[in-house]
Write a protein that holds these residues in place. Structure first.
Motif, PDB file in Angstrom:
ATOM      1  N   SER A 299       0.827  -1.209   0.000  1.00  7.89           N
ATOM      2  CA  SER A 299       0.000   0.000   0.000  1.00  7.89           C
ATOM      3  C   SER A 299       0.862   1.260   0.000  1.00  7.89           C
ATOM      4  O   SER A 299       0.530   2.260  -0.650  1.00  7.89           O
ATOM      5  CB  SER A 299      -0.937   0.004   1.210  1.00  7.89           C
ATOM      6  OG  SER A 299      -0.203  -0.016   2.422  1.00  7.89           O
ATOM      7  N   GLU A 300       1.986   1.217   0.724  1.00  3.98           N
ATOM      8  CA  GLU A 300       2.885   2.369   0.757  1.00  3.98           C
ATOM      9  C   GLU A 300       3.558   2.574  -0.597  1.00  3.98           C
ATOM     10  O   GLU A 300       3.765   3.710  -1.038  1.00  3.98           O
ATOM     11  CB  GLU A 300       3.939   2.183   1.844  1.00  3.98           C
ATOM     12  CG  GLU A 300       3.368   2.287   3.263  1.00  3.98           C
ATOM     13  CD  GLU A 300       4.369   1.851   4.326  1.00  3.98           C
ATOM     14  OE1 GLU A 300       4.224   2.288   5.478  1.00  3.98           O
ATOM     15  OE2 GLU A 300       5.292   1.066   3.993  1.00  3.98           O
ATOM     16  N   GLN A 301       3.878   1.498  -1.269  1.00  5.27           N
ATOM     17  CA  GLN A 301       4.457   1.604  -2.614  1.00  5.27           C
ATOM     18  C   GLN A 301       3.464   2.241  -3.575  1.00  5.27           C
ATOM     19  O   GLN A 301       3.825   3.084  -4.406  1.00  5.27           O
ATOM     20  CB  GLN A 301       4.863   0.227  -3.127  1.00  5.27           C
ATOM     21  CG  GLN A 301       6.024  -0.400  -2.375  1.00  5.27           C
ATOM     22  CD  GLN A 301       6.372  -1.768  -2.918  1.00  5.27           C
ATOM     23  OE1 GLN A 301       6.504  -1.950  -4.134  1.00  5.27           O
ATOM     24  NE2 GLN A 301       6.501  -2.749  -2.031  1.00  5.27           N
ATOM     25  N   SER A 302       2.216   1.851  -3.448  1.00  3.78           N
ATOM     26  CA  SER A 302       1.175   2.416  -4.303  1.00  3.78           C
ATOM     27  C   SER A 302       1.020   3.915  -4.051  1.00  3.78           C
ATOM     28  O   SER A 302       0.857   4.710  -4.991  1.00  3.78           O
ATOM     29  CB  SER A 302      -0.149   1.699  -4.051  1.00  3.78           C
ATOM     30  OG  SER A 302      -1.179   2.262  -4.823  1.00  3.78           O
ATOM     31  N   LEU A 303       1.095   4.303  -2.764  1.00 10.16           N
ATOM     32  CA  LEU A 303       0.986   5.718  -2.423  1.00 10.16           C
ATOM     33  C   LEU A 303       2.155   6.514  -2.992  1.00 10.16           C
ATOM     34  O   LEU A 303       1.971   7.609  -3.538  1.00 10.16           O
ATOM     35  CB  LEU A 303       0.924   5.880  -0.905  1.00 10.16           C
ATOM     36  CG  LEU A 303       0.894   7.325  -0.377  1.00 10.16           C
ATOM     37  CD1 LEU A 303      -0.299   8.082  -0.936  1.00 10.16           C
ATOM     38  CD2 LEU A 303       0.864   7.332   1.155  1.00 10.16           C
ATOM     39  N   LEU A 304       3.364   5.980  -2.867  1.00 12.21           N
ATOM     40  CA  LEU A 304       4.538   6.674  -3.403  1.00 12.21           C
ATOM     41  C   LEU A 304       4.416   6.861  -4.912  1.00 12.21           C
ATOM     42  O   LEU A 304       4.702   7.937  -5.444  1.00 12.21           O
ATOM     43  CB  LEU A 304       5.809   5.886  -3.072  1.00 12.21           C
ATOM     44  CG  LEU A 304       7.133   6.447  -3.630  1.00 12.21           C
ATOM     45  CD1 LEU A 304       7.347   7.879  -3.176  1.00 12.21           C
ATOM     46  CD2 LEU A 304       8.302   5.554  -3.214  1.00 12.21           C
ATOM     47  N   ARG A 305       3.954   5.823  -5.600  1.00  9.64           N
ATOM     48  CA  ARG A 305       3.788   5.924  -7.043  1.00  9.64           C
ATOM     49  C   ARG A 305       2.747   6.987  -7.397  1.00  9.64           C
ATOM     50  O   ARG A 305       2.943   7.794  -8.323  1.00  9.64           O
ATOM     51  CB  ARG A 305       3.375   4.563  -7.615  1.00  9.64           C
ATOM     52  CG  ARG A 305       3.574   4.438  -9.129  1.00  9.64           C
ATOM     53  CD  ARG A 305       3.083   3.074  -9.624  1.00  9.64           C
ATOM     54  NE  ARG A 305       3.701   1.971  -8.923  1.00  9.64           N
ATOM     55  CZ  ARG A 305       4.868   1.425  -9.255  1.00  9.64           C
ATOM     56  NH1 ARG A 305       5.520   1.899 -10.298  1.00  9.64           N
ATOM     57  NH2 ARG A 305       5.354   0.410  -8.566  1.00  9.64           N
ATOM     58  N   ASP A 306       1.626   7.000  -6.647  1.00  7.81           N
ATOM     59  CA  ASP A 306       0.581   7.988  -6.901  1.00  7.81           C
ATOM     60  C   ASP A 306       1.084   9.413  -6.638  1.00  7.81           C
ATOM     61  O   ASP A 306       0.743  10.353  -7.374  1.00  7.81           O
ATOM     62  CB  ASP A 306      -0.636   7.709  -6.019  1.00  7.81           C
ATOM     63  CG  ASP A 306      -1.399   6.466  -6.461  1.00  7.81           C
ATOM     64  OD1 ASP A 306      -1.181   6.015  -7.601  1.00  7.81           O
ATOM     65  OD2 ASP A 306      -2.201   5.948  -5.650  1.00  7.81           O
ATOM     66  N   CYS A 307       1.888   9.583  -5.590  1.00 12.48           N
ATOM     67  CA  CYS A 307       2.432  10.913  -5.267  1.00 12.48           C
ATOM     68  C   CYS A 307       3.326  11.426  -6.396  1.00 12.48           C
ATOM     69  O   CYS A 307       3.243  12.594  -6.798  1.00 12.48           O
ATOM     70  CB  CYS A 307       3.218  10.870  -3.960  1.00 12.48           C
ATOM     71  SG  CYS A 307       2.191  10.744  -2.473  1.00 12.48           S
ATOM     72  N   LEU A 308       4.188  10.563  -6.904  1.00 13.56           N
ATOM     73  CA  LEU A 308       5.070  10.969  -7.987  1.00 13.56           C
ATOM     74  C   LEU A 308       4.285  11.285  -9.256  1.00 13.56           C
ATOM     75  O   LEU A 308       4.597  12.250  -9.972  1.00 13.56           O
ATOM     76  CB  LEU A 308       6.096   9.869  -8.268  1.00 13.56           C
ATOM     77  CG  LEU A 308       7.132   9.606  -7.172  1.00 13.56           C
ATOM     78  CD1 LEU A 308       7.996   8.400  -7.521  1.00 13.56           C
ATOM     79  CD2 LEU A 308       7.997  10.836  -6.952  1.00 13.56           C
ATOM     80  N   LYS A 309       3.244  10.496  -9.515  1.00 14.51           N
ATOM     81  CA  LYS A 309       2.413  10.737 -10.693  1.00 14.51           C
ATOM     82  C   LYS A 309       1.670  12.068 -10.564  1.00 14.51           C
ATOM     83  O   LYS A 309       1.657  12.878 -11.507  1.00 14.51           O
ATOM     84  CB  LYS A 309       1.418   9.594 -10.848  1.00 14.51           C
ATOM     85  CG  LYS A 309       0.472   9.719 -12.047  1.00 14.51           C
ATOM     86  CD  LYS A 309      -0.396   8.476 -12.173  1.00 14.51           C
ATOM     87  CE  LYS A 309      -1.305   8.551 -13.398  1.00 14.51           C
ATOM     88  NZ  LYS A 309      -2.340   9.593 -13.251  1.00 14.51           N
TER      89      LYS A 309
END
Length: 618
Positions: A411-421
């Protein structure tokens, strides 16, 4: 003579001059006015080139064609002496943007520079090319490498990161930042680097050739730079290949305090005779260096590109007579193209004060033979020459992830990816705003530069693993270095790499670890960029948001990120009307500083996007 202490990468100018206008006669003073005629209204200047895109590379190939002592590494725009085996001595490297010829590649030769790195026209070379030059020359000069860096933000950042990468790889390397310009000496980061760099190329190169240690050569650069000062004038501007002249000068006027990147001066003054102009310029330099009767100097007259030999000879005559009248001994007079500004019609004078404790030694170094053809002394021509690359010398610093640091859950990986996007998309949406904010006191491409970075990030996150944030930040650092380029690329690359190293050493993925990474990034940007909060840069948003984040740690996460986002906005807004103390904006009139700083607004945009993304998922 007042001394100024120096440390690696620290600026060590001579005495602060203060406001240069105060010493100008009232009859020749004018307020610096904004040129109301747009560059698009002026015709493009014709030049003997093949194309604006190829002119830098064509220039380098022409240089090595005319000097068989040199070797071109075309993929990196690096020129070096031709290597055979390890010399055991210290190698000296210079470089910077092109358009200043013969600087710096023209001063490569035995007894002077061992190598030079060329950037685009008036643009700092990328970190990777500088690193290549350091690595290649260290292979053949095991005594170490000294890198001489002009005091410009882009050069400080890109050369600075290359030095840090080289040190990580085990290379013995040091850097010295040089800045002796009188006109900009009141800036927080000191004066700009002008033709005094050529003095250091000669003196440091000669000392290195004698077998001196890296520490000894570096100390010479630090010490001697405290005794140099430069000031210049021009009658007409230059024009970049394929473009119109950068500014206009009215008939009968001249610009005092011009730079070598096509910048106008800090004052417009009436044109006088050669004697009056030399007297005006030397008066400022003599005062700046505290020179008095009985002192000894060498003088360098730097042709900014379009000044005739007739004029240069007259200027040399006037320099000699002025110093004689002041009873200042002129030991050497060097005249010619040293560090030009394309075809700018103007000149600079640089004085080197020969203090009694240094005079004999420094003169011996200046008089030592060199094969560098651009130095005003004859050089032997030898067989050889050629074009090629030494790709085996390249350091693969992307493997320098010595520790991965904490990992993230799915879930944290998904959040990091969304933040960068989200952050990337927000920057892309604001390209025109950022370009407009940058056009007043920059080169108008802040939005375009960040768009290139954003597009590269969007491509990266499609397939990259987000498991280890330290690795992600390091990859982003490399993307910034590769895809952004220039000053912005250097700033973001240094900040992200520092944050990566901080996270790599963290024990867990918590707020404290990310705050440490944030702080590390800010300190790295400040160290190499020479700026602090309050100087009208990106740090005004970055630091303001960090302080707010720390002060509100007791709040719930949603309130915490909202407080930080609001602080980032305040940081950007407060830059409007600030006087720039560092970076490119510090070189232009404060009349251009009425709107927000583009870099600060960009930080506010991507920080707010990240915080909003986090808030939505809480």
């Amino acid at each position: 003579m007042k001394k100024v202490s120096a440390t690696p990468y620290s600026f060590h100018p001579a005495l602060k001059f203060g406001d240069i206008d105060r010493a100008l006669p009232e009859r020749v003073k004018e307020c610096l006015s904004v040129n109301s005629k747009m560059a698009s209204d002026r015709p493009v200047t014709n030049k003997f080139i093949n194309s604006p895109e190829s002119c830098v590379d064509d220039n380098l190939r022409g240089l090595v064609a005319s000097n068989p002592l040199l070797h071109l590494h075309p993929q990196h725009r690096v020129v070096t002496v031709r290597p055979t085996e390890d010399t055991g001595k210290v190698a000296v490297i210079g470089g910077g943007g092109s358009g200043h010829e013969p600087f710096a590649a023209g001063f490569v030769g035995e007894g002077m520079l061992d190598g030079a790195v060329a950037g685009g026209i008036f643009a700092s070379p990328p970190t990777g090319n500088v690193l290549y030059a350091i690595t290649h020359l260290y292979k053949y000069n095991s005594g170490g490498v000294l890198v001489l860096i002009g005091n410009y933000t882009g050069d400080r950042l890109n050369f600075g990161k290359a030095i840090e990468k080289a040190k990580i790889a085990g290379i013995k390397v040091e850097g010295v930042i040089v800045g002796e310009d009188v006109a900009s000496s009141h800036n927080k980061t000191g004066g700009r680097g002008m033709c005094a760099e050529v003095y250091l190329y000669k003196m440091c190169g000669a000392l290195a050739a004698q077998g001196a240690s890296l520490e000894e050569v570096r100390n010479l650069a630090v010490e001697s730079s405290n005794y140099m000062a430069t000031l210049g004038v021009c009658l007409s501007p230059c024009s970049l290949p394929g473009q119109a002249p950068l500014f206009e000068i009215s008939r009968g006027m001249m610009e005092l305090g011009v730079g070598v990147h096509g910048e106008a001066g800090i004052s417009k003054v009436e044109l006088g005779t050669a004697r009056e102009v030399v007297s005006l310029v030397l008066g400022k330099i003599v005062e700046h260096l505290n020179l008095t009767s009985g002192h000894s100097v060498t003088a360098m007259v730097n042709n900014l590109g379009g000044t005739s030999i007739l004029e240069m000879n007259i200027i040399s005559k006037e320099i000699k007579e002025y110093l004689e009248n002041k009873q200042i001994t002129l030991e050497r007079l060097y005249s010619g193209h040293m560090k030009s500004s394309l075809e700018m019609h103007g000149f600079q004078i640089c004085l080197l004060h020969l203090a009694p404790e240094h005079a004999a030694g420094w003169l011996r170094l200046l008089d030592t033979d060199t094969s560098a053809l651009a130095w005003p002394a004859p050089a032997p021509v030898r067989a050889g020459g050629g074009v090629g690359d030494y790709e085996d010398a390249t350091v693969q610093t992307s493997d320098e992830k010595v520790a991965t640091g904490p990992s993230l859950s799915s879930s944290e990986q998904s959040l990091l990816r969304d933040c960068l996007k989200t952050a990337s998309e927000a920057l892309i949406q604001n390209v025109e705003l950022l370009n407009r904010l940058d056009s007043g006191c920059g080169d108008g491409d802040c939005g375009n530069t960040l768009k290139r970075f954003s597009l590269a990030i969007l491509e990266y996150i499609r397939t990259a693993s987000m498991e280890y944030p330290s690795n992600v930040l390091w990859d982003l650092s490399e993307i910034a270095e590769r895809d952004m380029g220039g000053t912005s690329g250097g700033i973001y690359s240094l900040g992200l790499s520092a944050a990566s190293q901080a996270l790599a050493s963290a024990n867990c993925n918590d707020v404290a670890s990310w705050l440490l990474a944030w702080d590390s990034a800010t300190r790295a940007i400040s160290k190499y960029g020479g700026a602090e909060p309050g100087d009208r840069t990106m740090l005004d948003s970055l630091q303001t948001a960090a302080v707010a984040f720390k002060e509100n740690l007791s709040l719930d996460m949603k309130s915490l990120v909202r407080a930080a986002a609001d602080a980032a906005e305040r940081g950007a807004v407060t830059t409007a009307g600030m006087t720039a103390s560092a970076g490119r904006a510090s070189y232009v009139s404060s009349a251009y500083h009425g709107d927000e700083d583009a870099g600060a607004r960009a930080v506010a945009i991507w920080l707010q996007a990240i915080f909003n993304c986090i808030s939505k998922q809480l």
